[in-house]
Motif scaffolding. Structure first.
Motif, PDB file in Angstrom:
ATOM      1  N   ASN A  28      19.888   8.084 -24.174  1.00 47.40           N
ATOM      2  CA  ASN A  28      20.808   7.827 -25.273  1.00 47.40           C
ATOM      3  C   ASN A  28      20.928   6.324 -25.442  1.00 47.40           C
ATOM      4  O   ASN A  28      21.230   5.617 -24.477  1.00 47.40           O
ATOM      5  N   MET A  29      20.704   5.842 -26.648  1.00 50.79           N
ATOM      6  CA  MET A  29      20.699   4.410 -26.916  1.00 50.79           C
ATOM      7  C   MET A  29      22.049   3.782 -26.591  1.00 50.79           C
ATOM      8  O   MET A  29      23.090   4.242 -27.064  1.00 50.79           O
ATOM      9  N   VAL A  30      22.017   2.757 -25.735  1.00 55.90           N
ATOM     10  CA  VAL A  30      23.185   1.953 -25.400  1.00 55.90           C
ATOM     11  C   VAL A  30      22.744   0.498 -25.496  1.00 55.90           C
ATOM     12  O   VAL A  30      21.886   0.060 -24.730  1.00 55.90           O
ATOM     13  N   LEU A  31      23.317  -0.250 -26.448  1.00 58.50           N
ATOM     14  CA  LEU A  31      22.949  -1.657 -26.612  1.00 58.50           C
ATOM     15  C   LEU A  31      23.674  -2.494 -25.563  1.00 58.50           C
ATOM     16  O   LEU A  31      24.901  -2.524 -25.542  1.00 58.50           O
ATOM     17  N   LYS A  32      22.913  -3.170 -24.730  1.00 61.49           N
ATOM     18  CA  LYS A  32      23.509  -3.983 -23.670  1.00 61.49           C
ATOM     19  C   LYS A  32      23.426  -5.474 -23.975  1.00 61.49           C
ATOM     20  O   LYS A  32      24.162  -6.247 -23.385  1.00 61.49           O
ATOM     21  N   GLU A  33      22.535  -5.879 -24.875  1.00 63.33           N
ATOM     22  CA  GLU A  33      22.390  -7.289 -25.232  1.00 63.33           C
ATOM     23  C   GLU A  33      22.410  -7.519 -26.738  1.00 63.33           C
ATOM     24  O   GLU A  33      22.840  -8.556 -27.188  1.00 63.33           O
ATOM     25  N   HIS A  34      21.890  -6.580 -27.492  1.00 64.54           N
ATOM     26  CA  HIS A  34      21.728  -6.755 -28.932  1.00 64.54           C
ATOM     27  C   HIS A  34      23.003  -6.424 -29.704  1.00 64.54           C
ATOM     28  O   HIS A  34      23.861  -5.692 -29.228  1.00 64.54           O
ATOM     29  N   LYS A  35      23.079  -6.960 -30.920  1.00 67.56           N
ATOM     30  CA  LYS A  35      24.220  -6.702 -31.800  1.00 67.56           C
ATOM     31  C   LYS A  35      24.151  -5.300 -32.383  1.00 67.56           C
ATOM     32  O   LYS A  35      25.112  -4.560 -32.394  1.00 67.56           O
ATOM     33  N   THR A  36      22.967  -4.939 -32.893  1.00 67.27           N
ATOM     34  CA  THR A  36      22.792  -3.633 -33.506  1.00 67.27           C
ATOM     35  C   THR A  36      21.316  -3.253 -33.485  1.00 67.27           C
ATOM     36  O   THR A  36      20.461  -4.022 -33.049  1.00 67.27           O
ATOM     37  N   PHE A  37      21.029  -2.046 -33.958  1.00 69.03           N
ATOM     38  CA  PHE A  37      19.650  -1.589 -34.083  1.00 69.03           C
ATOM     39  C   PHE A  37      19.541  -0.725 -35.323  1.00 69.03           C
ATOM     40  O   PHE A  37      20.549  -0.277 -35.885  1.00 69.03           O
ATOM     41  N   CYS A  38      18.316  -0.494 -35.766  1.00 64.93           N
ATOM     42  CA  CYS A  38      18.089   0.444 -36.863  1.00 64.93           C
ATOM     43  C   CYS A  38      16.695   1.037 -36.706  1.00 64.93           C
ATOM     44  O   CYS A  38      15.829   0.467 -36.041  1.00 64.93           O
ATOM     45  N   TRP A  39      16.533   2.203 -37.285  1.00 61.42           N
ATOM     46  CA  TRP A  39      15.214   2.821 -37.392  1.00 61.42           C
ATOM     47  C   TRP A  39      14.754   2.536 -38.824  1.00 61.42           C
ATOM     48  O   TRP A  39      15.314   3.089 -39.762  1.00 61.42           O
ATOM     49  N   LYS A  40      13.794   1.667 -38.974  1.00 59.33           N
ATOM     50  CA  LYS A  40      13.352   1.198 -40.287  1.00 59.33           C
ATOM     51  C   LYS A  40      12.039   1.873 -40.651  1.00 59.33           C
ATOM     52  O   LYS A  40      11.119   1.946 -39.825  1.00 59.33           O
ATOM     53  N   LYS A  41      11.932   2.355 -41.887  1.00 62.93           N
ATOM     54  CA  LYS A  41      10.664   2.907 -42.353  1.00 62.93           C
ATOM     55  C   LYS A  41       9.604   1.810 -42.275  1.00 62.93           C
ATOM     56  O   LYS A  41       9.887   0.643 -42.560  1.00 62.93           O
ATOM     57  N   VAL A  42       8.398   2.198 -41.887  1.00 60.50           N
ATOM     58  CA  VAL A  42       7.331   1.215 -41.697  1.00 60.50           C
ATOM     59  C   VAL A  42       7.183   0.326 -42.926  1.00 60.50           C
ATOM     60  O   VAL A  42       7.100  -0.891 -42.818  1.00 60.50           O
ATOM     61  N   GLY A  43       7.199   0.923 -44.117  1.00 60.83           N
ATOM     62  CA  GLY A  43       7.024   0.157 -45.344  1.00 60.83           C
ATOM     63  C   GLY A  43       8.149  -0.810 -45.652  1.00 60.83           C
ATOM     64  O   GLY A  43       8.011  -1.679 -46.517  1.00 60.83           O
ATOM     65  N   SER A  44       9.263  -0.706 -44.944  1.00 59.59           N
ATOM     66  CA  SER A  44      10.428  -1.571 -45.184  1.00 59.59           C
ATOM     67  C   SER A  44      10.625  -2.631 -44.101  1.00 59.59           C
ATOM     68  O   SER A  44      11.600  -3.373 -44.146  1.00 59.59           O
ATOM     69  N   LEU A  45       9.723  -2.717 -43.142  1.00 62.57           N
ATOM     70  CA  LEU A  45       9.896  -3.663 -42.035  1.00 62.57           C
ATOM     71  C   LEU A  45      10.021  -5.109 -42.512  1.00 62.57           C
ATOM     72  O   LEU A  45      10.770  -5.899 -41.948  1.00 62.57           O
ATOM     73  N   SER A  46       9.301  -5.460 -43.572  1.00 60.99           N
ATOM     74  CA  SER A  46       9.300  -6.850 -44.054  1.00 60.99           C
ATOM     75  C   SER A  46      10.646  -7.279 -44.631  1.00 60.99           C
ATOM     76  O   SER A  46      10.868  -8.470 -44.858  1.00 60.99           O
TER      77      SER A  46
END
Length: 143
Positions: free
Chosen positions: A94-112
């Motif tokens: 289960n995702m637990v952020l220990k250093e980062h502010k946030t995360f997201c699952w981004k569609k490959v075409g939207s990475l840029s």
């Protein structure tokens, strides 16, 4: 003489989406986006490092599938890194952020669309090129 710091990063791909993490305000390069990972320790392989770092930083287990060309980036006269990207898939946890502010699952075409850390930009571009070669085109458009 500037020491080259080896740093691994995980391109965690799941159903056409990639896990992206945003650095916290307290980290170097505050609020920049990156593929999660960390510094290699002595006598540690890139794969071992990445699995350890992802567990430490995100509390998840990954499987390494493939490696990509690394990128050497000089952030300052005193800081030079070799960023070593590895394609991975999520295994468990289960995702637990220990250093980062946030995360997201981004569609490959939207990475840029994200504001990437400078060392990650060539990694993103190489991954997008690789992905476009591996993924069939639908109705003549790319993914």
């Amino acid at each position: 003489m500037v020491k080259l710091i080896k740093v691994t990063c995980a391109i965690i791909l799941d159903s056409g989406r990639v896990l992206c993490t945003q650095r916290s305000e307290n980290m170097d390069l505050p609020l920049k986006w990156e593929f999660p990972g960390g510094k290699m320790e002595e006598n540690e392989s890139a794969e071992e490092c990445l699995k350890r770092e992802i567990m430490e930083e995100l509390n998840i287990e990954i499987e390494v599938l493939e490696s990509f060309e690394s990128n050497i980036h000089q952030y300052s006269p005193a800081k030079k890194i070799e960023l070593i990207p590895l394609l991975c898939c999520f295994k468990s946890g289960n995702m637990v952020l220990k250093e980062h502010k946030t995360f997201c699952w981004k569609k490959v075409g939207s990475l840029s669309e994200l504001d990437w850390a400078a060392a990650d930009i060539p990694i993103v571009q190489n991954f997008l090129h690789w992905y476009s070669q591996k993924t069939p085109k639908a109705n003549g458009t790319s993914v």
